[in-house]
Design an enzyme around this catalytic site. Structure first.
Site, PDB file in Angstrom:
ATOM      1  N   GLU A 106       0.825  -1.208   0.000  1.00  0.00           N
ATOM      2  CA  GLU A 106       0.000   0.000   0.000  1.00  0.00           C
ATOM      3  C   GLU A 106       0.864   1.264   0.000  1.00  0.00           C
ATOM      4  O   GLU A 106       0.486   2.272  -0.598  1.00  0.00           O
ATOM      5  CB  GLU A 106      -0.966   0.000   1.190  1.00  0.00           C
ATOM      6  CG  GLU A 106      -1.936  -1.173   1.203  1.00  0.00           C
ATOM      7  CD  GLU A 106      -2.707  -1.374  -0.090  1.00  0.00           C
ATOM      8  OE1 GLU A 106      -3.055  -0.377  -0.755  1.00  0.00           O
ATOM      9  OE2 GLU A 106      -2.972  -2.532  -0.450  1.00  0.00           O
TER      10      GLU A 106
ATOM     11  N   HIS B 110       1.739   2.180  -3.547  1.00  0.00           N
ATOM     12  CA  HIS B 110       0.679   2.979  -4.162  1.00  0.00           C
ATOM     13  C   HIS B 110       0.778   4.432  -3.701  1.00  0.00           C
ATOM     14  O   HIS B 110       0.722   5.368  -4.505  1.00  0.00           O
ATOM     15  CB  HIS B 110      -0.708   2.448  -3.751  1.00  0.00           C
ATOM     16  CG  HIS B 110      -1.103   1.156  -4.374  1.00  0.00           C
ATOM     17  ND1 HIS B 110      -1.284   0.998  -5.721  1.00  0.00           N
ATOM     18  CD2 HIS B 110      -1.400  -0.052  -3.810  1.00  0.00           C
ATOM     19  CE1 HIS B 110      -1.661  -0.248  -5.971  1.00  0.00           C
ATOM     20  NE2 HIS B 110      -1.732  -0.903  -4.827  1.00  0.00           N
TER      21      HIS B 110
END
Length: 152
Positions: free
Chosen positions: A72, A75
């Site tokens: 994550e 991202h």
């Protein structure tokens, strides 16, 4: 459901992983979301927020959970820099490799167990097949040795 880490501990963990693997601070919001069902976490670009599934920490362990956080964060950091942050983007795939982050997270054991309802075994080679749907054992054979299947 009791959260395995407090909000403060989660924020410290995410910030520490961000500094260790990306050499950049994580300055936005991170939280647990127990309603996530099919994923270990998600990054919401419009809010610049990371949501993590606490079930992965309790069922699979801290190492796998840290891998989800790193994924994550890939991202997150690419989005902030204006680079390709989606799964299909080459920048994203390259950053996953550089940080040794997993591309996908495995299924939760609790969900995997509930999906498997039918167990079959080959009579000849003893190969085991676990299926969520029933298999017609008169029609299908073992994929390994072509032997007959029996329901276990």
């Amino acid at each position: 459901m009791r959260m395995p880490l407090t909000q403060g501990e989660l924020e410290k963990l995410v910030h520490a992983l961000s500094m260790e693997f990306f050499h950049k601070p994580f300055i936005d919001e991170v939280s647990f979301n127990a309603r996530l069902r099919t994923t270990g976490g998600r990054y919401i670009p419009s809010k610049r927020k990371i949501e993590l599934n606490p079930k992965y920490l309790t069922e699979i362990g801290r190492e796998e959970f840290e891998g989800i956080i790193k994924h994550e964060l890939c991202h997150y950091h690419l989005h902030i820099e204006g680079k390709g942050y989606k799964h299909r983007d080459p920048e994203f795939r390259q950053l996953l490799k550089e940080t040794k982050s997993p591309r996908f997270c495995g299924a939760l054991p609790s969900i995997e167990e509930s999906r498997v309802k039918h167990h079959y075994e080959c009579v000849r080679c003893k190969q085991v097949y676990n299926r969520s749907r029933q298999v017609n054992i008169k029609k299908y054979r073992c994929g390994k040795c072509r032997g007959k299947l029996t329901k276990v």
